[in-house]
Write an enzyme that holds these catalytic residues in place. Structure first.
Site, mmCIF file in Angstrom:
data_model
loop_
_atom_site.group_PDB
_atom_site.id
_atom_site.type_symbol
_atom_site.label_atom_id
_atom_site.label_comp_id
_atom_site.label_asym_id
_atom_site.label_seq_id
_atom_site.Cartn_x
_atom_site.Cartn_y
_atom_site.Cartn_z
ATOM 1 N N GLN A 140 30.506 -0.923 -16.343
ATOM 2 C CA GLN A 140 31.756 -0.269 -16.235
ATOM 3 C C GLN A 140 32.725 -0.709 -17.525
ATOM 4 O O GLN A 140 33.371 0.031 -18.044
ATOM 5 C CB GLN A 140 32.429 -0.108 -15.358
ATOM 6 C CG GLN A 140 33.469 0.487 -14.990
ATOM 7 C CD GLN A 140 33.548 2.015 -15.141
ATOM 8 O OE1 GLN A 140 32.194 2.571 -15.142
ATOM 9 N NE2 GLN A 140 34.604 2.735 -15.278
ATOM 10 N N PHE A 182 2.321 -0.227 -6.413
ATOM 11 C CA PHE A 182 3.270 -0.883 -7.214
ATOM 12 C C PHE A 182 2.721 -2.766 -7.333
ATOM 13 O O PHE A 182 3.522 -3.503 -7.129
ATOM 14 C CB PHE A 182 4.605 -1.055 -5.968
ATOM 15 C CG PHE A 182 5.129 0.188 -5.381
ATOM 16 C CD1 PHE A 182 5.187 1.189 -6.218
ATOM 17 C CD2 PHE A 182 5.632 0.326 -4.209
ATOM 18 C CE1 PHE A 182 5.730 2.407 -5.730
ATOM 19 C CE2 PHE A 182 5.757 1.521 -3.571
ATOM 20 C CZ PHE A 182 5.928 2.682 -4.525
ATOM 21 N N ILE A 183 1.850 -2.683 -7.971
ATOM 22 C CA ILE A 183 1.263 -4.000 -8.406
ATOM 23 C C ILE A 183 1.541 -4.245 -9.751
ATOM 24 O O ILE A 183 0.990 -3.850 -10.543
ATOM 25 C CB ILE A 183 -0.273 -3.930 -7.845
ATOM 26 C CG1 ILE A 183 -0.790 -3.391 -6.401
ATOM 27 C CG2 ILE A 183 -0.894 -5.196 -8.184
ATOM 28 C CD1 ILE A 183 -0.077 -4.018 -5.381
ATOM 29 N N GLY A 217 31.790 3.523 -22.591
ATOM 30 C CA GLY A 217 30.770 4.209 -23.117
ATOM 31 C C GLY A 217 29.676 3.370 -23.497
ATOM 32 O O GLY A 217 28.330 3.961 -23.496
ATOM 33 N N GLN A 245 44.710 -7.750 -16.537
ATOM 34 C CA GLN A 245 44.699 -8.139 -15.264
ATOM 35 C C GLN A 245 43.415 -7.608 -14.574
ATOM 36 O O GLN A 245 42.827 -8.397 -13.816
ATOM 37 C CB GLN A 245 45.771 -8.381 -14.677
ATOM 38 C CG GLN A 245 45.782 -9.177 -13.398
ATOM 39 C CD GLN A 245 46.916 -9.056 -12.729
ATOM 40 O OE1 GLN A 245 47.508 -8.248 -12.015
ATOM 41 N NE2 GLN A 245 47.816 -9.949 -12.975
ATOM 42 N N SER A 258 6.746 -2.224 2.783
ATOM 43 C CA SER A 258 7.099 -3.525 3.404
ATOM 44 C C SER A 258 6.473 -4.025 4.681
ATOM 45 O O SER A 258 6.533 -5.209 5.133
ATOM 46 C CB SER A 258 8.633 -3.661 3.640
ATOM 47 O OG SER A 258 9.338 -3.507 2.406
ATOM 48 N N GLU A 299 8.390 -16.396 -2.693
ATOM 49 C CA GLU A 299 8.725 -15.196 -3.489
ATOM 50 C C GLU A 299 10.082 -14.516 -3.552
ATOM 51 O O GLU A 299 10.510 -14.362 -4.223
ATOM 52 C CB GLU A 299 7.570 -14.261 -2.815
ATOM 53 C CG GLU A 299 7.994 -12.988 -3.464
ATOM 54 C CD GLU A 299 6.983 -11.537 -3.165
ATOM 55 O OE1 GLU A 299 7.013 -10.551 -3.294
ATOM 56 O OE2 GLU A 299 5.994 -12.155 -2.162
ATOM 57 N N ARG A 300 10.612 -14.794 -1.977
ATOM 58 C CA ARG A 300 11.878 -14.213 -1.902
ATOM 59 C C ARG A 300 13.010 -15.018 -2.511
ATOM 60 O O ARG A 300 13.901 -14.728 -3.236
ATOM 61 C CB ARG A 300 12.227 -14.234 -0.414
ATOM 62 C CG ARG A 300 11.433 -13.010 0.189
ATOM 63 C CD ARG A 300 11.706 -13.436 1.880
ATOM 64 N NE ARG A 300 10.596 -12.371 2.560
ATOM 65 C CZ ARG A 300 10.248 -12.404 3.735
ATOM 66 N NH1 ARG A 300 10.991 -13.367 4.413
ATOM 67 N NH2 ARG A 300 9.793 -11.805 4.401
ATOM 68 N N GLU A 331 0.731 -1.190 0.100
ATOM 69 C CA GLU A 331 -0.010 0.088 0.081
ATOM 70 C C GLU A 331 0.751 1.289 -0.046
ATOM 71 O O GLU A 331 2.079 1.217 0.413
ATOM 72 C CB GLU A 331 -1.093 0.156 1.268
ATOM 73 C CG GLU A 331 -2.102 -1.065 1.333
ATOM 74 C CD GLU A 331 -3.123 -1.126 2.316
ATOM 75 O OE1 GLU A 331 -3.848 -1.970 2.224
ATOM 76 O OE2 GLU A 331 -3.084 0.066 3.073
#
Length: 389
Positions: A337, A158-159, A341, A280, A134, A243-244, A129
């Site tokens: 990285q 956030f559904i 670019g 390296q 959380s 879920e986790r 909500e």
């Protein structure tokens, strides 16, 4: 490791699913990423191939397979350059549908679970909500019993699949004065009057539909209560381990994909008269990440195996998400990285992966919340047990 947990049948499924994704999904990914809408036809194709029914009962059209088919499903979805598309698929199959299967009665299973497996209906799980995040127990959405119905008021945010969905699995307070002991779970058809879904604009997961949902005096038939009244919180907690773990597996898979892509790029990119995979500093950095990812993958496989055998692995699943999402973020940051670019250019996959991966430590319980849960287990010696036998 593959020979330990994956049979020849698992590997054949991996090849089949990978081929399906390349033929049926990948050609549309760029369009869906730009439009933010996944065409409905692909859900039906997933259903026709049985991909939504891997772990579900044959009675409703499922295949009743072990969880390592789910691991394959999750890993391959992370390798097609759209974590948003992947999220839409697994949120339907393993968030919404898990509750239908576990708490839904026979009518709900026939009317919603079976069509979800076949790809004819899309589901969304509505717990988070705007003011709760959380903090599941702090939800404000209410469902007041009135005669043969409940009247639903409140909001969720956030559904995933919140706009696409044909139905919601909604957590709401039926006894607000009882705190987390007053939460219930409901099946809510999205055609019901009083529902408004607003699509959210996100940093990543661009292909997926993420919504804020408002419920204004939404009338829900009493038979759409899933499981027992006021038992919603234990039901939610019961499914958090899966879920986790799903998010942990997603993390190790996308990090592994990023490493493979980066190695291929480095073998072709030249600087100062040689390919950059000979430097390296870059080589050693990459193998450090590869080591971390392999550790996460092995741990995740062991944990999913224990869950598959019926063990209660809430601590290990929490560790899986906490560590794997952190490792994935760090790995993908370094891989970007190493492309210099080009890593910053949208036409290369690392830019999108960098944005998509950032959701890992946030969604499904933030890393900060997970650390506190683990602190209670490890430092305070709190012993969590299955909420529902």
């Amino acid at each position: 490791m593959n020979s330990t947990y994956f049979t020849e049948e698992h590997q054949l499924f991996r090849a089949t699913f990978r081929d399906f994704l390349q033929k049926e999904v990948v050609p549309h990914i760029e369009k869906w990423e730009k439009s933010g809408t996944i065409d409905r036809f692909i859900w039906k194709k997933f259903g026709e191939m049985g991909f939504f029914g891997l772990t579900y009962p044959e009675k409703y059209g499922g295949l009743n397979l072990d969880l390592f088919y789910t691991v394959v499903f999750l890993e391959e979805l992370q390798k097609i350059k759209s974590a948003g598309f992947a999220a839409a698929m697994w949120a339907h199959a393993y968030l919404a549908m898990t509750h239908l299967n576990a708490e839904g009665d026979e009518k709900i299973k026939q009317d919603y679970l079976a069509p979800s497996i076949s790809g004819d209906k899309i589901g969304a799980l509505c717990i988070t909500e705007p003011f709760g995040g959380s903090d599941v127990a702090g939800m404000r959405t209410t469902a007041e019993k009135k005669g043969q119905n409940y009247v639903l008021n409140g909001s969720k945010t956030f559904i995933t699949n919140g706009v696409y969905a044909d139905y919601y699995v909604v957590a709401a307070k039926t006894s607000p004065d009882k705190g987390n002991k007053g939460i219930s779970i409901f099946l809510v058809d999205t055609s019901t009057p009083g529902i408004q879904a607003t699509k959210l604009d996100k940093l990543g997961w661009r292909a997926s539909d993420t919504a804020e949902i408002a419920f204004d005096n939404v009338v829900v038939p009493a038979q759409n209560l899933m499981g027992e009244e006021n038992k919603g919180f234990p039901y939610i907690m019961q499914h958090f381990a899966l879920e986790r773990l799903i998010m942990g597996i997603n993390a190790h898979a996308r990090a592994e994909y990023a490493i493979d892509y980066t190695i291929e790029y480095m073998s072709q990119r030249e600087a100062f008269g040689r390919t950059i995979d000979k430097f390296q500093a870059l080589r050693h950095k990459l193998v450090e990440h590869a080591t971390d990812v392999e550790h996460c993958k092995v741990f995740n496989y062991i944990t999913i195996d224990r869950l598959n055998r019926g063990e209660y692995v809430v601590k290990e699943a929490t560790m899986s998400k906490l560590k794997s999402t952190k490792v994935a973020d760090e790995t993908i940051y370094s891989c970007l990285q190493m492309l210099g670019g080009y890593g910053y250019m949208e036409e290369y996959p690392l830019a999108r992966m960098f944005r998509d991966s950032r959701l890992g430590p946030i969604g499904g319980g933030t890393s900060e919340i997970l650390k506190e849960i683990l602190s209670k287990m490890i430092i305070d010696k709190q012993n969590y047990k299955p909420a529902v036998e």
